[in-house]
Design a protein around this motif. Structure first.
Motif, short mmCIF file in Angstrom:
data_model
loop_
_atom_site.label_atom_id
_atom_site.label_comp_id
_atom_site.label_asym_id
_atom_site.label_seq_id
_atom_site.Cartn_x
_atom_site.Cartn_y
_atom_site.Cartn_z
N ARG B 45 4.60 54.80 -37.18
CA ARG B 45 4.21 53.52 -37.81
C ARG B 45 5.40 52.86 -38.52
O ARG B 45 5.54 51.65 -38.52
CB ARG B 45 3.06 53.74 -38.79
N VAL B 48 7.44 51.23 -35.79
CA VAL B 48 6.80 50.01 -35.30
C VAL B 48 6.86 48.90 -36.37
O VAL B 48 6.84 47.71 -36.04
CB VAL B 48 5.33 50.31 -34.90
N GLY B 49 6.95 49.32 -37.63
CA GLY B 49 7.09 48.32 -38.69
C GLY B 49 5.78 47.97 -39.38
O GLY B 49 5.69 46.96 -40.07
N VAL B 50 4.74 48.78 -39.18
CA VAL B 50 3.48 48.50 -39.86
C VAL B 50 3.30 49.40 -41.09
O VAL B 50 2.32 49.29 -41.81
CB VAL B 50 2.26 48.65 -38.92
N GLN B 51 4.26 50.30 -41.31
CA GLN B 51 4.18 51.21 -42.45
C GLN B 51 5.21 50.80 -43.50
O GLN B 51 6.39 50.65 -43.18
CB GLN B 51 4.47 52.64 -41.98
N ARG B 52 4.75 50.58 -44.73
CA ARG B 52 5.69 50.25 -45.79
C ARG B 52 6.48 51.52 -46.14
O ARG B 52 5.90 52.59 -46.29
CB ARG B 52 4.92 49.76 -47.02
N ALA B 65 13.28 47.68 -38.89
CA ALA B 65 11.90 47.80 -38.40
C ALA B 65 11.01 46.78 -39.09
O ALA B 65 11.14 46.54 -40.29
CB ALA B 65 11.39 49.21 -38.65
N GLY B 66 10.12 46.17 -38.32
CA GLY B 66 9.23 45.16 -38.88
C GLY B 66 9.75 43.75 -38.71
O GLY B 66 9.06 42.78 -39.01
N TYR B 76 3.04 49.56 -28.69
CA TYR B 76 2.60 50.61 -29.59
C TYR B 76 1.19 51.04 -29.23
O TYR B 76 0.28 50.21 -29.18
CB TYR B 76 2.66 50.08 -31.03
N GLN B 77 1.03 52.31 -28.94
CA GLN B 77 -0.31 52.84 -28.72
C GLN B 77 -0.71 53.66 -29.94
O GLN B 77 -0.09 54.67 -30.25
CB GLN B 77 -0.37 53.74 -27.47
N THR B 78 -1.74 53.23 -30.64
CA THR B 78 -2.19 53.96 -31.82
C THR B 78 -2.96 55.20 -31.37
O THR B 78 -3.38 55.31 -30.23
CB THR B 78 -3.11 53.09 -32.69
#
Lengths: 235, 229
Positions: B45, B48-52, B65-66, B76-78
């Motif tokens: 994550r 991918v840039g969705v995690q702070r 990232a982000g 990105y496959q979660t």
């Protein structure tokens, strides 16, 4: 934006129960009102209901749809893709706006059949704006719910105070000052006010214009708040 | 392709990733292996840039990232299949294709890649868990992104299908795609060109499968216990 609108429409098409809820429930509720009251009282209270039902139904359906998008992970996927947040919100707004329009048309036609005088086409506009406002607020509150059960519980919290203070259950002029101030701040008040005035055949008076502007403004505000809750990064 | 430097991530007061430094080569099929709870998903994550993130840095293709430009470069496959259950397989892919601004004709190709062509008209809600995961994987691959970040893409699939997917991964890598694939099953390590081993939020080793020897489980234990091979 169009892709999202079509996708949401496609999902709704697969869910005839929700569509029926959207289109039929307001008319059924209006029928209850008609036979609960005398014909005279109905002509007084009925029009106010045009400012209430679209709001409630659109609020519930939108909040649940958006919540599903969050819990299924599709929202995170979309936000990780080259998608603008405003396109997502406008996509939703477009489809649900069309549905709000059809819903209002059905409701008003049915109300006229029940004996309500609906002299002004502007009533449709009020009902649509009201439905779109419900939608925008539904998008916004979906952030605060983790489950669909919680959305159900938010209905009384967000909707009942607006309904009680909107002037449907007692004239606003007779409310205690504090309650009237709160009433002034709640958007449903203006939907109820506008539809009552329009049925009294006021036409596009200054007050009706003010009501419409307030409804539009509240909708925009709710959409902006909704956009602010779409975070690309989470903790 | 990916440069991770002294990465620290705290979530709700617990340290999930602690001082991770690693590199993912362009064109590699890099396996991110580690037991459940080791921080694999959080690391993916962050990439991918969705995690702070709390500290350190993550750079993808030279950008932090982000960065908005990266959204078009990463598929990105979660871990949980994030597709619409009330749409058909093809409808899902066509929608995500238009969001990714790629040709809708890609839908057929990508469905063939994950062996789902015959189920294109099925509602996702009628599919099995493994089939849903493959739809989700196809969605990640739809725009032919230069970097694929896949979170446990082969969990619950039958061995034949797993073999086919890994062949697809290597074909994509040969065409220049970089793949970062997480798994908690050690024997998947064999199928990767590079490995990152993660345990309790720390990087245990960055190596090739050959360097670990024949018994991967055993090699993992020796690494944890600090025993030389």
């Amino acid at each position: 934006m169009i892709a999202t609108a079509l996708r949401v429409a496609n999902q709704l098409r697969r869910d005839p129960g929700t569509l029926a809820l959207l289109l039929v429930v307001p008319a059924v509720l209006m029928t209850l009102f008609r036979y609960l009251f005398s014909e005279f009282l109905f002509t007084l209270v009925g029009p106010s209901m045009l400012g209430v039902f679209p709001f409630i139904v659109m609020f519930a359906v939108t909040a649940v749809t958006m919540l599903r998008e969050r819990t299924a992970g599709t929202l995170e996927r979309l936000l990780a893709m080259p998608m603008r947040k405003v396109d997502l919100l406008l996509g939703y707004a477009l489809t649900f706006g069309v549905i709000a329009t059809v819903q209002s048309g059905v409701l008003i036609a049915w109300s006229v059949f029940l004996g309500l005088d609906a002299p002004s086409g502007l009533l449709v506009l009020v009902a649509v704006l009201d439905g779109v406002l419900g939608m925008a607020l539904g998008l916004f509150v979906s952030v605060f719910a983790r489950t669909e059960f919680q959305v159900g519980q938010m209905m009384p919290a967000f909707v009942l105070p607006q309904l009680l203070l909107s002037g449907v259950f007692g004239p606003r002029e007779e409310m205690a000052d504090v309650l009237r101030w709160i009433s002034d701040a709640l958007p449903m008040t203006y939907a109820v006010d506008a539809s009552s005035r329009l049925v009294r055949d006021e036409g596009l008076s200054g007050e009706v214009v003010r009501d419409l502007v307030v409804l539009g403004g509240a909708t925009l505000l709710a959409l902006v708040l909704g956009a602010a809750t779409l975070r690309r990064q989470t903790r | 392709m990916i440069e991770i430097s002294e990465l620290v991530v705290d979530r709700d007061g617990t340290r999930v990733l602690d001082d991770v430094t690693a590199v993912v080569r362009k064109g590699s099929v890099t396996g991110l292996l580690g037991p459940s709870g080791s921080g694999k998903t959080t690391l993916l994550r962050a990439i991918v840039g969705v995690q702070r993130i709390t500290g350190g840095s993550v750079r993808v293709a030279g950008l932090p990232a982000g960065h908005p430009e990266l959204r078009a470069l990463i598929g990105y496959q979660t871990q949980a299949p994030s597709v619409y259950a009330d749409l058909t397989v093809a409808e899902n892919l066509r929608y995500f294709a238009s969001i990714a601004r790629c040709d809708r004709r890609r839908v057929a190709a990508v469905l063939e890649d994950v062996r789902m062509s015959e189920l294109a008209g099925q509602l996702v809600s009628r599919l099995s868990g493994g089939q849903r995961a493959r739809v989700s994987l196809a969605t990640a691959m739809i725009a032919r992104p230069p970097l694929l970040v896949l979170d446990e893409p082969t969990v619950g699939l039958d061995p034949l299908l797993r073999r086919d997917l890994w062949r697809t991964f290597h074909r994509l890598a040969a065409e220049g795609t970089t793949l970062l694939v997480s798994s908690h099953v050690m024997d998947e390590a064999r199928r990767c060109t590079d490995l990152l081993l993660l345990r309790e939020g720390g990087l245990l080793a960055a190596c090739t499968p050959a360097e670990l020897g024949d018994d991967l489980e055993d090699a993992f234990c020796r690494l944890v216990e600090g025993v030389p091979a």
